[in-house]
Design a protein around this motif. Structure first.
Motif, PDB file in Angstrom:
ATOM      1  N   THR A  38       0.808  -1.234   0.000  1.00  0.00           N
ATOM      2  CA  THR A  38       0.000   0.000   0.000  1.00  0.00           C
ATOM      3  C   THR A  38       0.840   1.282   0.000  1.00  0.00           C
ATOM      4  OG1 THR A  38      -0.107  -0.095   2.417  1.00  0.00           O
ATOM      5  CG2 THR A  38      -1.933  -1.097   1.228  1.00  0.00           C
ATOM      6  N   SER A  39       2.102   1.207   0.422  1.00  0.00           N
ATOM      7  CA  SER A  39       2.908   2.429   0.626  1.00  0.00           C
ATOM      8  C   SER A  39       3.706   2.780  -0.624  1.00  0.00           C
ATOM      9  CB  SER A  39       3.845   2.236   1.818  1.00  0.00           C
ATOM     10  OG  SER A  39       3.135   1.865   2.960  1.00  0.00           O
ATOM     11  N   ASN A  63       0.382  -7.735  -3.690  1.00  0.00           N
ATOM     12  CA  ASN A  63      -0.011  -8.318  -2.407  1.00  0.00           C
ATOM     13  C   ASN A  63       0.520  -9.746  -2.356  1.00  0.00           C
ATOM     14  OD1 ASN A  63      -1.313  -9.425  -0.228  1.00  0.00           O
ATOM     15  ND2 ASN A  63      -3.385  -8.827  -0.873  1.00  0.00           N
ATOM     16  N   ASN A  90      10.042 -11.086   3.129  1.00  0.00           N
ATOM     17  CA  ASN A  90      10.038 -10.268   4.349  1.00  0.00           C
ATOM     18  C   ASN A  90       8.658  -9.755   4.749  1.00  0.00           C
ATOM     19  OD1 ASN A  90      11.258  -8.100   6.305  1.00  0.00           O
ATOM     20  ND2 ASN A  90      10.042  -6.951   4.805  1.00  0.00           N
ATOM     21  N   TYR A 155       0.191 -15.113  14.502  1.00  0.00           N
ATOM     22  CA  TYR A 155       1.524 -14.699  14.038  1.00  0.00           C
ATOM     23  C   TYR A 155       2.569 -15.776  14.381  1.00  0.00           C
ATOM     24  CZ  TYR A 155       5.518 -11.404  13.615  1.00  0.00           C
ATOM     25  OH  TYR A 155       6.696 -10.764  13.277  1.00  0.00           O
ATOM     26  N   THR A 190      10.552  -0.648  14.261  1.00  0.00           N
ATOM     27  CA  THR A 190       9.817  -0.371  13.024  1.00  0.00           C
ATOM     28  C   THR A 190       8.386   0.007  13.411  1.00  0.00           C
ATOM     29  OG1 THR A 190       8.890  -2.585  12.779  1.00  0.00           O
ATOM     30  CG2 THR A 190      11.091  -2.238  11.831  1.00  0.00           C
TER      31      THR A 190
HETATM   32  P1  NDP Z   1       6.454  -3.030   9.094  1.00  0.00           P
HETATM   33  O1  NDP Z   1       5.056  -3.063   9.576  1.00  0.00           O
HETATM   34  O2  NDP Z   1       7.335  -1.894   9.467  1.00  0.00           O
HETATM   35  O3  NDP Z   1       6.478  -3.144   7.479  1.00  0.00           O
HETATM   36  C1  NDP Z   1       5.767  -4.189   6.874  1.00  0.00           C
HETATM   37  C2  NDP Z   1       6.108  -4.248   5.419  1.00  0.00           C
HETATM   38  O4  NDP Z   1       5.412  -5.376   4.856  1.00  0.00           O
HETATM   39  C3  NDP Z   1       5.659  -3.019   4.659  1.00  0.00           C
HETATM   40  O5  NDP Z   1       6.603  -2.739   3.652  1.00  0.00           O
HETATM   41  C4  NDP Z   1       4.327  -3.473   4.036  1.00  0.00           C
HETATM   42  O6  NDP Z   1       4.028  -2.848   2.797  1.00  0.00           O
HETATM   43  C5  NDP Z   1       4.626  -4.933   3.776  1.00  0.00           C
HETATM   44  N1  NDP Z   1       3.420  -5.725   3.642  1.00  0.00           N
HETATM   45  C6  NDP Z   1       2.443  -5.934   4.549  1.00  0.00           C
HETATM   46  N2  NDP Z   1       1.484  -6.710   4.029  1.00  0.00           N
HETATM   47  C7  NDP Z   1       1.846  -6.996   2.755  1.00  0.00           C
HETATM   48  C8  NDP Z   1       1.275  -7.728   1.695  1.00  0.00           C
HETATM   49  N3  NDP Z   1       0.112  -8.349   1.852  1.00  0.00           N
HETATM   50  N4  NDP Z   1       1.933  -7.803   0.516  1.00  0.00           N
HETATM   51  C9  NDP Z   1       3.118  -7.172   0.349  1.00  0.00           C
HETATM   52  N5  NDP Z   1       3.723  -6.444   1.320  1.00  0.00           N
HETATM   53  C10 NDP Z   1       3.086  -6.357   2.496  1.00  0.00           C
HETATM   54  O7  NDP Z   1       7.100  -4.432   9.532  1.00  0.00           O
HETATM   55  P2  NDP Z   1       8.591  -4.816   9.969  1.00  0.00           P
HETATM   56  O8  NDP Z   1       9.552  -4.145   9.087  1.00  0.00           O
HETATM   57  O9  NDP Z   1       8.696  -4.661  11.416  1.00  0.00           O
HETATM   58  O10 NDP Z   1       8.565  -6.386   9.665  1.00  0.00           O
HETATM   59  C11 NDP Z   1       9.150  -6.966   8.523  1.00  0.00           C
HETATM   60  C12 NDP Z   1       9.206  -8.460   8.734  1.00  0.00           C
HETATM   61  O11 NDP Z   1       9.997  -8.740   9.873  1.00  0.00           O
HETATM   62  C13 NDP Z   1       7.842  -9.096   8.973  1.00  0.00           C
HETATM   63  O12 NDP Z   1       7.783 -10.361   8.375  1.00  0.00           O
HETATM   64  C14 NDP Z   1       7.816  -9.221  10.488  1.00  0.00           C
HETATM   65  O13 NDP Z   1       6.945 -10.235  10.892  1.00  0.00           O
HETATM   66  C15 NDP Z   1       9.260  -9.538  10.769  1.00  0.00           C
HETATM   67  N6  NDP Z   1       9.705  -9.257  12.130  1.00  0.00           N
HETATM   68  C16 NDP Z   1       9.557  -7.995  12.683  1.00  0.00           C
HETATM   69  C17 NDP Z   1       9.987  -7.756  13.973  1.00  0.00           C
HETATM   70  C18 NDP Z   1       9.860  -6.422  14.640  1.00  0.00           C
HETATM   71  O14 NDP Z   1      10.057  -6.348  15.869  1.00  0.00           O
HETATM   72  N7  NDP Z   1       9.587  -5.354  13.943  1.00  0.00           N
HETATM   73  C19 NDP Z   1      10.619  -8.829  14.766  1.00  0.00           C
HETATM   74  C20 NDP Z   1      10.743 -10.093  14.072  1.00  0.00           C
HETATM   75  C21 NDP Z   1      10.296 -10.272  12.805  1.00  0.00           C
HETATM   76  P3  NDP Z   1       3.105  -1.530   2.634  1.00  0.00           P
HETATM   77  O15 NDP Z   1       3.542  -0.552   3.671  1.00  0.00           O
HETATM   78  O16 NDP Z   1       3.427  -1.109   1.236  1.00  0.00           O
HETATM   79  O17 NDP Z   1       1.660  -1.943   2.777  1.00  0.00           O
END
Ligand code: NDP
Length: 247
Positions: A38-39, A63, A90, A155, A190
């Motif tokens: 979405t971003s 997506n 990711n 999750y 994040t």
């Molecule tokens: P954020 O919420 O900061 O960012 C999430 C990202 O995933 C965004 O770029 C978003 O895109 C994208 N996204 C979400 N849904 C979809 C979709 N359906 N299709 C494509 N892209 C999608 O998350 P984090 O950076 O914190 O997390 C990244 C990964 O790391 C995840 O898998 C998370 O589970 C994992 N993680 C995070 C931790 C944390 O503490 N932050 C710890 C351990 C693992 P858009 O904005 O364009 O919608």
């Protein structure tokens, strides 16, 4: 350069850890596909930042929960940079709720993106990665997949599911010389962490021996290693990166 002109795909690269990974792979010389959902504006900022570091990048909307959208993204990738060599799964979301109150919608959406999305994206790029000289699949799980977490049954289940998927894919892709590994980050600064209430963040911090949350760059450094040649004898592994936090 470590990844000179290798085609690298990072899902969910518009923000957070994915952004950090995409920029790191760009600094290593990769041609980077910045996937976003979405971003759009944020994804274009990531592309600009990668281009400023001297590498090539494109933003591609898609997506991960929709197979057709991943197939379309893989076609766009081939047209722009050729077949993918490195795929970083990711993208992730949370929808926290105690199990007792968790709705089927909350379960399905989280499992659909965090686990189903890895199936869809890896399927779409599977032949490309197998055909590459040093193909790489890198899955981003979480420490929560290792230890569970209150209010995160959906999750935790999805993130644990990535362990079995990683180990199995590693076996099935080994013949092609490709490797498949999974990282399990601890709490990382994040937008996802911002959703956690301040007092809960404080109590988590107390449990991290290094006494700080990870920065996306901390996680990206490990991904860079896994994406490059130096990790070529490592496959099927689950690598926690938690600041020393027990899991
Ligand atoms: P954020 O919420 O900061 O960012 C999430 C990202 O995933 C965004 O770029 C978003 O895109 C994208 N996204 C979400 N849904 C979809 C979709 N359906 N299709 C494509 N892209 C999608 O998350 P984090 O950076 O914190 O997390 C990244 C990964 O790391 C995840 O898998 C998370 O589970 C994992 N993680 C995070 C931790 C944390 O503490 N932050 C710890 C351990 C693992 P858009 O904005 O364009 O919608």
């Amino acid at each position: 350069m470590l990844l000179e002109e290798k085609t690298c795909v990072v899902t969910g690269a518009s923000r957070g850890i994915g952004r950090g990974i995409a920029e790191e792979l760009g600094r290593a010389g990769g041609d980077v596909v910045v996937n976003y959902h979405t971003s759009e504006a944020a994804a274009h900022e990531v592309v600009d930042s990668i281009e400023e570091s001297g590498a090539n990048a494109i933003a591609v909307q898609g997506n991960v929960a929709e197979m057709e959208e991943m197939e379309a993204m893989s076609e766009t990738t081939r047209r722009a940079f050729g077949p993918a060599e490195v795929v970083v799964n990711n993208a992730g979301i949370t929808a926290d709720q105690t199990f007792e109150k968790m709705t089927a919608e909350e379960w399905n959406s989280v499992v659909g993106v965090n686990l189903g999305g890895v199936f869809n994206c890896t399927q779409a790029y599977f032949e490309d990665v197998c055909d590459a000289d040093e193909g790489r699949v890198i899955n981003v799980s979480s420490m929560v997949g290792l230890k569970g977490n209150y209010g995160q049954a959906n999750y935790a289940a999805a993130k644990s599911g990535l362990f079995g998927l990683t180990r199995t894919l590693a076996l099935e892709m080994a013949r092609s010389g490709s490797t498949v590994n999974c990282i399990a980050p601890g709490f990382t600064k994040t937008d996802m962490l911002e959703k956690v209430p301040g007092d809960v963040q404080e109590s988590i911090l107390d449990q991290i021996p290094l006494n700080r949350f990870a920065a996306p760059e901390d996680i990206a450094g490990l991904v860079r290693y896994l994406a490059g040649s130096r990790s070529s004898y490592m496959t099927g592994q689950i690598l926690p990166i938690t600041g020393g936090m027990e899991w």
